[in-house]
Design a protein around this motif. Sequence first.
Motif, mmCIF file in Angstrom:
data_model
loop_
_atom_site.group_PDB
_atom_site.id
_atom_site.type_symbol
_atom_site.label_atom_id
_atom_site.label_comp_id
_atom_site.label_asym_id
_atom_site.label_seq_id
_atom_site.Cartn_x
_atom_site.Cartn_y
_atom_site.Cartn_z
ATOM 1 N N THR A 70 0.814 -1.209 0.000
ATOM 2 C CA THR A 70 0.000 0.000 0.000
ATOM 3 C C THR A 70 0.849 1.262 0.000
ATOM 4 O O THR A 70 0.518 2.234 -0.681
ATOM 5 C CB THR A 70 -0.944 -0.013 1.211
ATOM 6 N N ALA A 71 1.936 1.264 0.742
ATOM 7 C CA ALA A 71 2.791 2.452 0.797
ATOM 8 C C ALA A 71 3.352 2.779 -0.582
ATOM 9 O O ALA A 71 3.382 3.949 -0.980
ATOM 10 C CB ALA A 71 3.924 2.256 1.803
ATOM 11 N N LEU A 72 3.781 1.780 -1.328
ATOM 12 C CA LEU A 72 4.331 2.010 -2.663
ATOM 13 C C LEU A 72 3.244 2.479 -3.624
ATOM 14 O O LEU A 72 3.448 3.440 -4.377
ATOM 15 C CB LEU A 72 4.999 0.736 -3.192
ATOM 16 N N ALA A 73 2.096 1.835 -3.585
ATOM 17 C CA ALA A 73 0.983 2.246 -4.449
ATOM 18 C C ALA A 73 0.535 3.667 -4.110
ATOM 19 O O ALA A 73 0.298 4.489 -5.005
ATOM 20 C CB ALA A 73 -0.186 1.270 -4.303
ATOM 21 N N GLY A 74 0.452 3.983 -2.829
ATOM 22 C CA GLY A 74 0.051 5.326 -2.403
ATOM 23 C C GLY A 74 1.072 6.380 -2.791
ATOM 24 O O GLY A 74 0.710 7.478 -3.215
ATOM 25 N N ALA A 75 2.350 6.049 -2.671
ATOM 26 C CA ALA A 75 3.396 6.998 -3.058
ATOM 27 C C ALA A 75 3.359 7.261 -4.560
ATOM 28 O O ALA A 75 3.488 8.413 -4.999
ATOM 29 C CB ALA A 75 4.772 6.474 -2.645
ATOM 30 N N ALA A 76 3.165 6.210 -5.351
ATOM 31 C CA ALA A 76 3.088 6.382 -6.806
ATOM 32 C C ALA A 76 1.899 7.259 -7.179
ATOM 33 O O ALA A 76 2.026 8.182 -7.992
ATOM 34 C CB ALA A 76 2.991 5.014 -7.498
ATOM 35 N N LEU A 77 0.749 6.985 -6.586
ATOM 36 C CA LEU A 77 -0.449 7.764 -6.904
ATOM 37 C C LEU A 77 -0.317 9.213 -6.429
ATOM 38 O O LEU A 77 -0.686 10.141 -7.147
ATOM 39 C CB LEU A 77 -1.688 7.121 -6.284
ATOM 40 N N THR A 78 0.236 9.417 -5.262
ATOM 41 C CA THR A 78 0.407 10.771 -4.739
ATOM 42 C C THR A 78 1.371 11.575 -5.615
ATOM 43 O O THR A 78 1.103 12.732 -5.940
ATOM 44 C CB THR A 78 0.891 10.736 -3.282
ATOM 45 N N GLY A 79 2.466 10.965 -6.011
ATOM 46 C CA GLY A 79 3.424 11.650 -6.882
ATOM 47 C C GLY A 79 2.833 11.982 -8.238
ATOM 48 O O GLY A 79 2.970 13.112 -8.738
ATOM 49 N N PHE A 80 2.164 11.011 -8.840
ATOM 50 C CA PHE A 80 1.563 11.210 -10.157
ATOM 51 C C PHE A 80 0.495 12.304 -10.110
ATOM 52 O O PHE A 80 0.517 13.249 -10.906
ATOM 53 C CB PHE A 80 0.962 9.888 -10.646
#
Length: 139
Positions: free
Chosen positions: A75-85
């Motif tokens: 979840t942390a990786l998916a959330g970081a990717a979505l937040t950055g994008f």
Amino acid sequence: MKLREAPPRMATGAFILHSGLQKLRGDDATAEMIHGMACGAYPVFKKLSPQQFLRMLSIGEITTGALLLAPIVPTALAGAALTGFSGALLGLYARTPGMREPGSVFPTQEGMVLAKDSWMFGIGLGLLADAAAERCPQH
């Protein structure tokens, strides 16, 4: 991935993945329009041709969508990717003239296409918060 994380990850992941796949087939006019808008907000992209930029954007969207959709991705990786994008998209919204009402954060009719990305930013932050809460001991 927890069950409560599945709906926002699936909805945003499918949306972003589809957008990226469509951009893979983008024509020159589409590439020039998207590239021109991005260069106005992020001048570093002027180094790329419109087709190079569109391909890079497409790959970024496909990667972000896939990270969100894959249940094995933390979840942390998916959330970081979505937040950055989505943060980059909101930067485009904030920096492009005519996207916001004068003196306001609220969008013009033209700005709606980018302002809607604020929900993705919120989902990304929510996923990051959920991942952080899992790491903190419960009291």
